[in-house]
Design a protein around this motif. Structure first.
Motif, short mmCIF file in Angstrom:
data_model
loop_
_atom_site.label_atom_id
_atom_site.label_comp_id
_atom_site.label_asym_id
_atom_site.label_seq_id
_atom_site.Cartn_x
_atom_site.Cartn_y
_atom_site.Cartn_z
N GLY A 96 -15.76 -12.57 -22.94
CA GLY A 96 -15.57 -13.91 -22.41
C GLY A 96 -14.60 -14.73 -23.25
O GLY A 96 -14.40 -14.48 -24.44
N VAL A 154 -22.46 -10.55 -10.59
CA VAL A 154 -21.28 -11.04 -9.87
C VAL A 154 -21.73 -11.83 -8.64
O VAL A 154 -22.59 -11.39 -7.89
CB VAL A 154 -20.38 -9.86 -9.45
CG1 VAL A 154 -19.26 -10.35 -8.52
CG2 VAL A 154 -19.78 -9.19 -10.68
N VAL A 210 -19.52 -5.67 -21.44
CA VAL A 210 -18.10 -5.53 -21.73
C VAL A 210 -17.70 -4.06 -21.61
O VAL A 210 -18.41 -3.16 -22.08
CB VAL A 210 -17.76 -6.07 -23.13
CG1 VAL A 210 -16.30 -5.76 -23.50
CG2 VAL A 210 -18.03 -7.56 -23.21
N GLN A 212 -24.43 -6.64 -11.25
CA GLN A 212 -24.60 -7.15 -12.62
C GLN A 212 -24.18 -8.63 -12.71
O GLN A 212 -23.41 -9.04 -13.57
CB GLN A 212 -23.81 -6.31 -13.62
CG GLN A 212 -24.37 -6.44 -15.05
CD GLN A 212 -23.69 -5.54 -16.04
OE1 GLN A 212 -22.57 -5.81 -16.45
NE2 GLN A 212 -24.37 -4.47 -16.44
N ARG A 258 -15.53 -11.75 -18.73
CA ARG A 258 -16.80 -12.19 -18.17
C ARG A 258 -16.91 -13.71 -18.33
O ARG A 258 -16.31 -14.30 -19.22
CB ARG A 258 -17.96 -11.49 -18.85
CG ARG A 258 -18.10 -11.74 -20.34
CD ARG A 258 -19.21 -10.90 -20.91
NE ARG A 258 -19.49 -11.20 -22.32
CZ ARG A 258 -20.42 -10.62 -23.03
NH1 ARG A 258 -21.19 -9.68 -22.48
NH2 ARG A 258 -20.63 -10.95 -24.29
N ARG A 298 -30.46 -6.98 -18.06
CA ARG A 298 -29.14 -6.42 -17.78
C ARG A 298 -29.25 -4.90 -17.72
O ARG A 298 -29.85 -4.26 -18.58
CB ARG A 298 -28.14 -6.82 -18.87
CG ARG A 298 -26.71 -6.39 -18.54
CD ARG A 298 -25.73 -6.88 -19.57
NE ARG A 298 -25.84 -6.13 -20.82
CZ ARG A 298 -25.09 -6.36 -21.89
NH1 ARG A 298 -24.21 -7.34 -21.88
NH2 ARG A 298 -25.24 -5.63 -22.98
N THR A 304 -14.34 -5.25 -17.21
CA THR A 304 -14.86 -6.46 -17.83
C THR A 304 -14.42 -6.59 -19.29
O THR A 304 -14.67 -5.70 -20.11
CB THR A 304 -16.40 -6.47 -17.75
OG1 THR A 304 -16.80 -6.19 -16.41
CG2 THR A 304 -16.94 -7.82 -18.18
N LEU A 325 -17.70 -13.85 -12.46
CA LEU A 325 -18.29 -12.83 -13.31
C LEU A 325 -19.31 -13.47 -14.23
O LEU A 325 -19.00 -14.45 -14.93
CB LEU A 325 -17.22 -12.13 -14.13
CG LEU A 325 -15.99 -11.60 -13.37
CD1 LEU A 325 -15.08 -10.83 -14.30
CD2 LEU A 325 -16.42 -10.72 -12.20
N MET A 334 -22.27 -10.17 -18.53
CA MET A 334 -21.91 -8.83 -18.07
C MET A 334 -21.58 -7.91 -19.25
O MET A 334 -21.14 -8.36 -20.31
CB MET A 334 -20.71 -8.88 -17.12
CG MET A 334 -21.03 -9.45 -15.75
SD MET A 334 -19.58 -9.48 -14.66
CE MET A 334 -19.37 -7.73 -14.32
N SER A 393 -16.53 -3.08 -12.74
CA SER A 393 -17.27 -3.75 -11.67
C SER A 393 -16.58 -3.49 -10.34
O SER A 393 -15.35 -3.65 -10.24
CB SER A 393 -17.34 -5.26 -11.95
OG SER A 393 -17.87 -5.96 -10.84
#
Length: 797
Positions: free
Chosen positions: A685, A617, A643, A615, A583, A86, A682, A637, A641, A647
């Protein structure tokens, strides 16, 4: 197949699209970022991948030069993609291209001349600048790319390895057997192929101890390393980017050999019609000098490529001329004790060690004019020269450093103030630099010959230009004036396609650049042509001429290719919006279509070039039916990703425009305007998954139970599907998906292993949890699961 022959097969003439003429938007021209492998052994057929943008299902392909025969088209294939680590802020805010892979083949004749060939692609929306492909002599291997940590791959010397540093932080590891006393050379070709790789090489001995490393050669980012094996055994050669960068276009060719290897020769040239004695410098070379005969009609530069030990060496460029030649004789650090040399002549020397200087004596008459032209960087050596003229007492009378910005050679025109003996001193600009490779040729011309002959050269920034129908494109031409010439230059373009004109063909006196404007009529034929650009001027009664060239760092190429492109009639338009989205979820936004008279269906997808790293997407290809004027585009997403990151994703629209003859032509529109971007801030999740054990043992023929726990965020309810995602190169491991009921948070995943043999588990498995959100769109979460091998590994790559 030649460019013009391929064009006749692929492109059509006289395309008329009356329905599209009401509006012309910026077409998205094709582009390429790599060919992989970037070369092959002569006598073989090479299957290659081209990384291209906006090439659609395929496009025309051509490669120049003798002994090569390529497929006239390249076709879309599955793109090799590894996400890699990442990329955090702020690096993840940079733009990034996402080329797609296209397959083609090239047949290399057994007697094909060694060296570079140049290739390009084109379609109805433009033509690309050429890139290099190398015809080699040694056996070649192509990296079989896999995801995860590096695994050693055994090769047999001598060999040329074709690889790429992909993804970021990738390290390629190659191993080979060597015997005690063998001298091994490893050389990277990457930057010289147009690759962004700034390579670093490291060698480790059979015990794993690093024994040699190299970052850059003296003349660029490519690495060259040489070592002598201290013991029999298997040695390891590691290559990576010096900044641990890497992407699809970080390709390289790595030649590793224990036999003869030619680095350079001395002197760097000789006199036409005479024998030239060359000192060969490198590894495992014969001690005696080589002798070659320079033809009386030789051009200004010839290529010397000897065969030593049954192998053809890499080429060395030798300069030729008609002046007498002199070789330095050490010591020559001072004028005292050295007899004056007759001029005009060419002086050949080396700044053999840090702090070394070379002094050449000559005699001059009062008011006699001399021209000194030192050539080193232009002949491929690292010397950054400084010239100085000294009188008999050693007083400095004149000096010169760089010819121009970025050009480290030196030149000087000087008039003698009195009869006497003088000296020209050659030095390296930095006292800390010097060595056998710091060679030069110093041309000294006197009298009328010292007045540099008037002339000019024309240079282009690229060897390809695209002009849309009904539009114009500008091409800059740089002028290199010599010998005091400052007059007007008249340009002429030959070979233009029908319907294309060129304006701005006069370069005013004393100007060193001009812009030519190419204009294509609204009904100009969609075509690709090789054209030429020449200049003509008068110097007194003499006619001066020159052909514009594009300098690739090798003998310059005169060919310029021009394409007339089909414009895009339609575009999409959005209103600015920036939203929070978690995400691991799906986010969508709406757009309208402005069709510009085009009524066909339009495909919408993520663009091949992005203003920001995606990243993770992803997005589908959706189709807006004929006549449709709006669409909603969804992006997924990635659950990993960062946070808090903003994006920004770009879309592209692709449609099929039909010409008057009924032939279809795909055209593309993209937009980087903020209103047209998908902008997401972002959030964390909404779903989580966690294995209660992060590491499991490899159990050949058995299984391991992994307990997993899921967490549902606010608004999520329902069952969760849990599955195992296995990297493509890891065979023999699987798990049946399980479902954790709506009222549950835990389940057990049974990971099964075949009897083997198993590949090295160099990459983790991934546990993936999925469930629908309130609108039925998937919500995902992932977690890594590492497999640990018990005992010795059963196989490698």
């Amino acid at each position: 197949m030649t460019l013009q022959r391929v064009v006749r097969h692929v492109l059509t003439a006289a395309i008329v699209c009356g329905a599209c003429a009401s509006q012309t938007l910026r077409a998205e021209p094709p582009s390429v970022s790599y060919i992989f492998p970037a070369g092959g052994q002569r006598g073989t057929t090479v299957t290659f991948r081209v990384g291209g943008h906006y090439l659609h299902e395929g496009c025309a392909f051509a490669i120049s030069g003798p002994g090569v025969e390529a497929s006239p088209r390249i076709e879309r294939t599955q793109t090799i993609w590894f996400e890699g680590p990442r990329i955090p802020l702020p690096a993840s805010q940079r733009g990034e291209d996402y080329p797609k892979d296209y397959l083609g083949t090239v047949k290399l004749a057994a007697d094909a001349p060694l060296g570079g060939r140049y290739w390009r692609v084109w379609n109805s929306q433009g033509v690309t600048p050429s890139l290099k492909f190398v015809v080699g002599e040694l056996p070649e291997v192509v990296e079989q790319e896999i995801d995860g940590d590096p695994l050693p791959v055994r090769v047999t010397l001598p060999v040329t390895i074709n690889g790429r540093i992909f993804p970021r932080e990738d390290v390629d590891v190659w191993t080979f057997a060597a015997k005690a006393g063998e001298t091994i050379t490893a050389e990277v070709h990457a930057g010289r192929l147009g690759s962004p790789l700034d390579s670093r090489l490291e060698v480790r001995d059979p015990t794993g101890r690093p024994i040699a490393e190299n970052d850059d050669q003296l003349l660029g980012p490519d690495s060259l390393l040489r070592f002598t094996a201290a013991a029999d055994g298997v040695y390891e050669l590691r290559i990576h980017d010096v900044n641990f960068d890497g992407l699809q276009h970080f390709i390289y060719r790595l030649t590793v050999a224990a036999g003869p290897y030619l680095d350079r020769v001395f002197p760097l040239g000789g006199r036409r019609g005479e024998n030239l004695r060359l000192e060969l410098e490198g590894a495992n070379l014969p001690e005696q000098a080589a002798n070659i005969e320079i033809p009386a009609d030789a051009p200004e530069a010839i290529e010397y490529r000897p065969i030593i030990g049954g192998r053809t060496m890499q080429p060395v460029l030798l300069e030729t001329g008609d002046l007498p030649e002199h070789l330095e004789s050490e010591p020559n650090d001072a004028a005292a004790g050295s007899a004056p040399l007759a001029v005009p002549a060419a002086f050949n020397g080396r700044i053999g060690q840090p702090g070394d200087v070379d002094v050449w004596n000559f005699t001059a008459a009062k008011d006699q004019t001399f021209e000194f032209d030192l050539r080193a960087a232009r002949l491929g050596t690292p010397l950054d020269s400084v010239l100085a003229i000294l009188d008999a007492e050693g007083k400095e009378l004149a000096s010169a450093d760089d010819i121009a910005r970025g050009q480290t050679d030196s030149a000087l025109v000087w008039k003698a103030p009195a009869d006497g003996t003088y000296a020209v001193r050659v030095a390296e600009r930095l006292d800390s630099r010097g060595g056998e490779e710091f060679a030069y040729r110093l041309w000294v011309v006197t009298g009328d010959g010292a007045q540099e002959r008037p002339g000019f050269g024309l240079r282009l920034p690229s060897d390809a230009i695209t002009v849309e129908r009904g539009a114009e494109t500008k091409l800059k031409v740089d002028v290199e004036r010599t010998g005091g010439f400052d007059g007007q230059i008249d340009l002429q373009v030959a070979g233009l396609p029908s319907g294309v004109t060129a304006d701005g063909l006069t370069i005013a006196a004393k100007q060193n650049a001009a812009q030519i404007t190419f204009k294509a009529a609204a009904d100009a034929a969609i075509d690709v042509r090789s054209i030429s650009l020449t200049g003509r001027a008068m110097s007194g009664e003499n006619v001066l001429t020159a052909t514009a060239v594009h300098d690739r760092g090798e003998p310059a190429a005169e060919a310029l290719v021009l394409a007339v492109a089909m414009p895009t009639p339609f575009k999409f338009v959005g209103t600015f919006e920036s939203r929070f989205a978690p995400r691991g979820s799906v986010y969508s936004r709406s757009y309208t279509l402005e069709r510009g008279g085009f009524d066909g269906s339009i495909e919408i997808s993520l663009a091949d070039k992005q203003i920001r790293h995606l990243q993770g997407v992803t997005g589908p290809t959706i189709v807006v039916p004929p006549g449709g004027t709006s669409f909603e585009y969804p992006v997924t997403l990635a659950p990993w990703m960062e946070v808090g990151r903003t994006s920004r994703s770009q879309l592209m629209a692709v449609g099929m425009v039909t010409d008057a003859g009924g032939r279809p032509h795909k055209v593309t529109y993209t937009s980087a305007a903020q209103n047209d971007q998908i902008i997401i801030l972002t959030d964390p999740g909404r779903l989580s998954v966690e294995p209660l054990r992060r590491t499991i043992p490899l159990e050949p023929g058995g299984g391991v139970t992994v307990a997993v726990q899921v967490g549902r965020g606010s608004g999520l309810s329902g069952p969760v599907r849990v599955s195992l995602d296995v990297p493509a190169h890891l065979d023999g491991v699987s798990a049946e998906p399980i479902e954790i009921p709506a009222n549950g948070t835990q389940g057990e995943l049974l990971v099964r292993f075949s009897n083997g043999p198993h590949a090295d588990f160099n990459a983790p498995l991934s546990i993936e949890a999925t469930m629908p959100d309130e609108r039925g769109r998937p919500v995902t979460a992932t977690a890594p699961l590492t497999v640990v091998e018990v005992g010795a590994a059963t196989s490698t790559r």
